[in-house]
Design a protein around this motif. Structure first.
Motif, PDB file in Angstrom:
ATOM      1  N   GLU A 141       0.823  -1.209   0.000  1.00  0.00           N
ATOM      2  CA  GLU A 141       0.000   0.000   0.000  1.00  0.00           C
ATOM      3  C   GLU A 141       0.857   1.259   0.000  1.00  0.00           C
ATOM      4  O   GLU A 141       0.484   2.273  -0.610  1.00  0.00           O
ATOM      5  N   ALA A 142       2.012   1.224   0.658  1.00  0.00           N
ATOM      6  CA  ALA A 142       2.911   2.374   0.657  1.00  0.00           C
ATOM      7  C   ALA A 142       3.404   2.666  -0.757  1.00  0.00           C
ATOM      8  O   ALA A 142       3.460   3.833  -1.189  1.00  0.00           O
ATOM      9  N   ASN A 143       3.751   1.636  -1.495  1.00  0.00           N
ATOM     10  CA  ASN A 143       4.195   1.828  -2.882  1.00  0.00           C
ATOM     11  C   ASN A 143       3.073   2.406  -3.739  1.00  0.00           C
ATOM     12  O   ASN A 143       3.303   3.273  -4.594  1.00  0.00           O
ATOM     13  N   LEU A 144       1.859   1.949  -3.485  1.00  0.00           N
ATOM     14  CA  LEU A 144       0.712   2.455  -4.233  1.00  0.00           C
ATOM     15  C   LEU A 144       0.476   3.929  -3.915  1.00  0.00           C
ATOM     16  O   LEU A 144       0.211   4.740  -4.824  1.00  0.00           O
ATOM     17  N   MET A 145       0.603   4.296  -2.642  1.00  0.00           N
ATOM     18  CA  MET A 145       0.397   5.700  -2.254  1.00  0.00           C
ATOM     19  C   MET A 145       1.465   6.606  -2.850  1.00  0.00           C
ATOM     20  O   MET A 145       1.184   7.759  -3.215  1.00  0.00           O
ATOM     21  N   LYS A 146       2.678   6.116  -2.966  1.00  0.00           N
ATOM     22  CA  LYS A 146       3.727   6.914  -3.605  1.00  0.00           C
ATOM     23  C   LYS A 146       3.365   7.202  -5.057  1.00  0.00           C
ATOM     24  O   LYS A 146       3.581   8.318  -5.556  1.00  0.00           O
ATOM     25  N   SER A 147       2.804   6.213  -5.728  1.00  0.00           N
ATOM     26  CA  SER A 147       2.396   6.426  -7.120  1.00  0.00           C
ATOM     27  C   SER A 147       1.209   7.380  -7.198  1.00  0.00           C
ATOM     28  O   SER A 147       1.150   8.230  -8.109  1.00  0.00           O
ATOM     29  N   TYR A 148       0.273   7.291  -6.262  1.00  0.00           N
ATOM     30  CA  TYR A 148      -0.864   8.217  -6.238  1.00  0.00           C
ATOM     31  C   TYR A 148      -0.385   9.651  -6.016  1.00  0.00           C
ATOM     32  O   TYR A 148      -0.904  10.596  -6.620  1.00  0.00           O
ATOM     33  N   LEU A 149       0.579   9.831  -5.128  1.00  0.00           N
ATOM     34  CA  LEU A 149       1.113  11.170  -4.878  1.00  0.00           C
ATOM     35  C   LEU A 149       1.809  11.711  -6.117  1.00  0.00           C
ATOM     36  O   LEU A 149       1.623  12.885  -6.487  1.00  0.00           O
ATOM     37  N   ALA A 150       2.601  10.884  -6.760  1.00  0.00           N
ATOM     38  CA  ALA A 150       3.311  11.317  -7.966  1.00  0.00           C
ATOM     39  C   ALA A 150       2.315  11.726  -9.050  1.00  0.00           C
ATOM     40  O   ALA A 150       2.524  12.725  -9.755  1.00  0.00           O
ATOM     41  N   GLU A 151       1.234  10.975  -9.209  1.00  0.00           N
ATOM     42  CA  GLU A 151       0.213  11.299 -10.200  1.00  0.00           C
ATOM     43  C   GLU A 151      -0.420  12.655  -9.926  1.00  0.00           C
ATOM     44  O   GLU A 151      -0.906  13.321 -10.849  1.00  0.00           O
ATOM     45  N   ARG A 152      -0.407  13.079  -8.671  1.00  0.00           N
ATOM     46  CA  ARG A 152      -1.015  14.343  -8.280  1.00  0.00           C
ATOM     47  C   ARG A 152       0.022  15.448  -8.101  1.00  0.00           C
ATOM     48  O   ARG A 152      -0.288  16.511  -7.556  1.00  0.00           O
ATOM     49  N   GLY A 153       1.239  15.190  -8.537  1.00  0.00           N
ATOM     50  CA  GLY A 153       2.297  16.191  -8.467  1.00  0.00           C
ATOM     51  C   GLY A 153       2.733  16.516  -7.067  1.00  0.00           C
ATOM     52  O   GLY A 153       3.182  17.640  -6.787  1.00  0.00           O
ATOM     53  N   ALA A 154       2.621  15.557  -6.152  1.00  0.00           N
ATOM     54  CA  ALA A 154       2.950  15.797  -4.746  1.00  0.00           C
ATOM     55  C   ALA A 154       4.045  14.835  -4.290  1.00  0.00           C
ATOM     56  O   ALA A 154       4.313  13.822  -4.931  1.00  0.00           O
ATOM     57  N   GLN A 155       4.636  15.156  -3.158  1.00  0.00           N
ATOM     58  CA  GLN A 155       5.718  14.370  -2.574  1.00  0.00           C
ATOM     59  C   GLN A 155       5.320  13.875  -1.189  1.00  0.00           C
ATOM     60  O   GLN A 155       4.452  14.448  -0.537  1.00  0.00           O
ATOM     61  N   PRO A 156       5.954  12.795  -0.714  1.00  0.00           N
ATOM     62  CA  PRO A 156       5.727  12.362   0.674  1.00  0.00           C
ATOM     63  C   PRO A 156       6.162  13.456   1.644  1.00  0.00           C
ATOM     64  O   PRO A 156       6.939  14.351   1.306  1.00  0.00           O
ATOM     65  N   LEU A 157       5.629  13.384   2.851  1.00  0.00           N
ATOM     66  CA  LEU A 157       6.038  14.333   3.891  1.00  0.00           C
ATOM     67  C   LEU A 157       7.506  14.103   4.244  1.00  0.00           C
ATOM     68  O   LEU A 157       7.982  12.957   4.217  1.00  0.00           O
ATOM     69  N   PRO A 158       8.238  15.161   4.582  1.00  0.00           N
ATOM     70  CA  PRO A 158       9.633  14.960   5.007  1.00  0.00           C
ATOM     71  C   PRO A 158       9.689  14.181   6.300  1.00  0.00           C
ATOM     72  O   PRO A 158       8.754  14.206   7.114  1.00  0.00           O
ATOM     73  N   SER A 159      10.781  13.472   6.511  1.00  0.00           N
ATOM     74  CA  SER A 159      10.961  12.743   7.755  1.00  0.00           C
ATOM     75  C   SER A 159      11.007  13.715   8.907  1.00  0.00           C
ATOM     76  O   SER A 159      11.541  14.821   8.777  1.00  0.00           O
ATOM     77  N   PRO A 160      10.420  13.354  10.066  1.00  0.00           N
ATOM     78  CA  PRO A 160      10.412  14.283  11.220  1.00  0.00           C
ATOM     79  C   PRO A 160      11.809  14.514  11.743  1.00  0.00           C
ATOM     80  O   PRO A 160      12.697  13.725  11.559  1.00  0.00           O
TER      81      PRO A 160
END
Length: 220
Positions: free
Chosen positions: A201-220
């Motif tokens: 699911e994490a890999n899928l969410m990364k692809s969903y974010l990329a499709e929307r021109g967005a990036q994962p949150l930075p590490s805390p």
């Protein structure tokens, strides 16, 4: 009946069946078996992972109810139903073991991963520790959840994916540890399933974010 009502009805069915099934499976597996004690890896994992899962269920429910994207509505439902079912199974174990369903309010987490003070794990704040933590890795703050509830449209979808991706990745460490060190075979088995499903699911969410021109949150 529209798609949202269908998903809600299906979710209720999943919750009811999961709760009953978790009890039946757990009773069958643990009958005539010495239950783990309160300080064990198995109990600590089940309690902490339930806390972690239930926040994911909350976030997925917000997205499911408010997104206008049918793909993400379906994805949120899948996350919600999977983690509810897994949480119900762990609740069944804890009931049969005679342990509380959740840690005491305000109690620290991940003490069960300390392994005599030699095992190092994430502290939920971007660092490492050999002891317990107050906030488990990947958990959203109250402020982040409030923000998620207020967003709409693409902003909602992107922030949901960012929070859920961080949440999934944060929970992997606990699941991996329990999959390797849990005393009960059924505990190790579920922990391994959690690792596999959340990595996928994490890999899928990364692809969903990329499709929307967005990036994962930075590490805390």
């Amino acid at each position: 009946m529209n798609r949202t009502l269908v998903l809600v009805a299906a979710l209720v069915a999943v919750l009811l069946v999961g709760a009953a099934g978790g009890m039946l499976i757990s009773t069958a597996r643990t009958t005539d078996d010495t239950p783990p004690n309160a300080a064990s890896i198995d109990v600590g994992f089940a309690q902490d992972m339930r806390v972690h899962h239930l926040q994911a269920v909350t976030m997925a429910g917000i997205e499911r109810d408010n997104t206008s994207d049918p793909i993400l509505q379906g994805f949120a439902f899948d996350v919600e139903s999977t983690q509810l079912a897994q949480s119900s199974e762990m609740a069944g174990w804890l009931t049969v073991w005679g342990q509380p369903q959740l840690p005491d309010a305000g109690a620290p987490h991940m003490q069960w991963m300390s392994e005599g003070g030699t095992h190092t794990h994430s502290n939920g704040e971007g660092g490492k520790t050999t002891g317990s933590v107050q906030r488990m890795p990947g958990m959203a703050t109250s402020e982040e959840l409030d923000k998620l509830r207020k967003l709409t449209g693409k902003e909602l979808d992107v922030f949901f994916l960012q929070l859920m991706l961080r949440h999934h990745e944060g929970g992997l460490e606990m699941a991996e540890y329990a999959a390797e060190h849990g005393a009960k075979g059924y505990v190790r088995n579920l922990a391994d399933k959690i690792v596999q499903s959340q990595e996928n699911e994490a890999n899928l969410m990364k692809s969903y974010l990329a499709e929307r021109g967005a990036q994962p949150l930075p590490s805390p």
